[in-house]
Design an enzyme around this catalytic site. Structure first.
Site, PDB file in Angstrom:
ATOM      1  N   HIS A 153     -42.531   0.608  15.516  1.00 27.40           N
ATOM      2  CA  HIS A 153     -41.344   1.217  14.867  1.00 27.40           C
ATOM      3  C   HIS A 153     -40.088   0.376  15.113  1.00 27.40           C
ATOM      4  CE1 HIS A 153     -43.713   5.042  14.605  1.00 27.40           C
ATOM      5  NE2 HIS A 153     -44.158   4.604  15.773  1.00 27.40           N
ATOM      6  N   SER A 274     -21.825 -20.877   6.064  1.00 29.92           N
ATOM      7  CA  SER A 274     -21.064 -20.045   5.143  1.00 29.92           C
ATOM      8  C   SER A 274     -19.804 -20.798   4.758  1.00 29.92           C
ATOM      9  CB  SER A 274     -20.698 -18.732   5.836  1.00 29.92           C
ATOM     10  OG  SER A 274     -19.555 -18.175   5.222  1.00 29.92           O
ATOM     11  N   LYS A 280     -21.121 -19.177  11.025  1.00 28.22           N
ATOM     12  CA  LYS A 280     -22.395 -18.685  10.498  1.00 28.22           C
ATOM     13  C   LYS A 280     -23.452 -19.774  10.391  1.00 28.22           C
ATOM     14  CE  LYS A 280     -23.331 -15.169   8.613  1.00 28.22           C
ATOM     15  NZ  LYS A 280     -22.820 -14.273   7.577  1.00 28.22           N
ATOM     16  N   GLU A 287     -35.144 -16.158   4.180  1.00 28.64           N
ATOM     17  CA  GLU A 287     -34.829 -15.105   3.204  1.00 28.64           C
ATOM     18  C   GLU A 287     -35.448 -15.391   1.843  1.00 28.64           C
ATOM     19  OE1 GLU A 287     -30.549 -13.312   4.370  1.00 28.64           O
ATOM     20  OE2 GLU A 287     -30.590 -15.476   4.134  1.00 28.64           O
TER      21      GLU A 287
END
Ligand code: ARG
Length: 456
Positions: A153, A274, A280, A287
């Site tokens: 979980h 970024s 970043k 992704e």
């Protein structure tokens, strides 16, 4: 090509909707290969003259060189790759080119070409999967002892080893490789010679063409041969399953790379920055692997829905079988390559993993098991006592190994100092030595076995 029956030419819209050359030109190698086999067989069977066959063979070889050097020039009037090859052959050798299409149809031709292409695609993916598995083995071996939190979980559950976690993915990709191998065995039958749908009156030798194209045997039923796209669906199903595994691994990398986790630093060459937030480092490659899996599943869906209502035998809908397979193959190839690169170069942070493994009362099950083993309690009662211990530790703001013996005994007097042997994450992991378990010795055994099976 079929103008004999028609008074008018096609409208420009018809031309455009009918043409598959923009995508099926990918099949030119397979088309020429299958034609070479077909024409050799026609000559062998004395269906056409040797001299004619030689001219056709030389012409086809010349076209192969031309396409290799300059690509296929598209002409929508020529519809598809089969007509492009035949038209060019006619330019080179003259009307004798027309003999190539004896005893075949574009229906068995396209089924053969596409199957040859998909079979090659399976081999490419299998190699890509093996490379990914090699990368996983290398990293798993180096981290057979590295402790990290195991989750259920996505809540800290029990400590595991990083090697064990990586080997879980090895298993998934092993099943994928076996799914592709199964699909390859099942598809490896030659439709060539099924002709339009009913077979042919010419004395062709389908066994010969099948052997020349490295198929196991000719397909058994001519109607099925030209209607069947199971091989493309098998490829897409295996690709979807594989991309689903890639996506889950990508998802873990994305979570692990986030600052609250900090388990990994993704390599520069698979990250981006970024434009506005200089700190970043985004896990874009991971992704996109996750994103591509959605598109690959979409390709499978597209072909399922294209095929599901079609009667026997060939219908033009089946021309739409190719784009989803080509797209899925490109997406899967990129995903496999990106994931292999990330696995090879990712920096794991064992200290951070250990810190988190030690938090979250991850050895609570070890404590309960100790009560069962040493104090001979039923597991349910042990579970209850463990709950009280966890509550106490939570209140004290400490880990299970930081509670004192007195504190343990205040909850249950049967607890002795031996309990401290099982509360560390190292002891927990080492104790899980059942077959397939997370103990380093087990993980090393899994790796050794996996290495042997991969080398087979
Ligand atoms: N371009 C067609 C395809 O990819 C070739 C088969 C055409 N056959 C036919 N009877 N129109 O499916």
């Amino acid at each position: 090509m079929w103008g004999g029956r028609f008074a008018d030419g096609p409208s420009s819209i018809m031309r455009e909707i009918n043409a598959s050359i923009p995508f099926d030109k990918k099949l030119w190698r397979q088309d020429i290969r299958a034609s070479l086999a077909h024409v050799a067989m026609l000559a062998e069977q004395q269906i056409i003259d040797r001299d004619d066959a030689t001219q056709i063979i030389n012409g086809l070889n010349q076209i192969a060189q031309e396409f290799e050097a300059g690509g296929v020039t598209e002409d929508l009037d020529l519809e598809d790759i089969h007509m492009h090859v035949e038209a060019r052959l006619t330019e080179i050798v003259g009307p004798v080119a027309g003999k190539l299409h004896t005893a075949r149809s574009r229906n068995d031709q396209v089924a053969t070409d596409f199957k040859l292409w998909v079979r090659d695609a399976v081999d490419v993916v299998s190699d890509g999967l093996a490379a990914l598995q090699q990368a996983l083995l290398g990293r798993a071996e180096a981290h057979a002892d590295t402790i990290m939190p195991g989750f259920t979980h996505l809540q800290s559950a029990q400590p595991v080893t990083l090697g064990h976690h990586l080997m879980a993915y090895f298993e998934m990709f092993d099943r994928d490789r076996s799914r592709f191998a199964d699909a390859r065995v099942r598809m490896n039958y030659s439709p060539l010679g099924a002709a339009a749908l009913a077979g042919t009156g010419f004395a062709i030798d389908r066994v010969q063409t099948s052997q020349m194209l490295d198929f196991e045997a000719p397909t058994a039923n001519s109607l099925d041969s030209v209607s069947d796209r199971d091989f493309a669906l098998d490829y897409l199903m295996a690709a979807t399953q594989c991309s689903l595994h890639l996506s889950r691994l990508a998802e873990e990398f994305i979570i692990w790379a986030s600052q609250p986790f900090g388990f990994i630093d993704l390599p520069d060459r698979f990250s981006t920055g970024s434009s506005i937030m200089p700190q970043k480092r985004n896990p874009d490659a991971a992704e996109l692997v996750r994103g591509h899996s959605g598109r690959i599943a979409g390709c499978l869906n597209a072909l399922i829905i294209t095929m599901k209502g079609l009667p026997l035998a060939y219908s033009k809908d089946m021309q739409d079988d190719k784009p989803p397979v080509f797209d899925a193959h490109d997406l899967l190839g990129l995903s496999l390559a990106a994931m292999t690169g990330m696995i090879e170069d990712v920096k794991f942070n064992p200290d951070r993993m250990r810190t988190l493994a030690e938090s979250g009362f991850s050895t609570a099950t070890d404590f309960a098991d100790w009560l069962v083993r040493e104090a001979k309690l039923p597991f349910r009662e042990a579970h209850h006592i463990t709950g009280a211990v966890v509550q106490l530790a939570e209140k004290q703001g400490c880990t299970l190994s930081e509670l004192t013996l007195e504190q343990y005994q205040s909850i249950d007097s049967r607890i002795t100092k031996g309990v401290f042997d099982v509360l560390s994450v190292d002891a927990s992991v080492a104790s899980r030595s059942s077959y397939g378990g997370t103990a380093p010795e087990q993980v090393r055994a899994q790796i050794a076995k996996a290495r042997n099976s991969l080398e087979d």
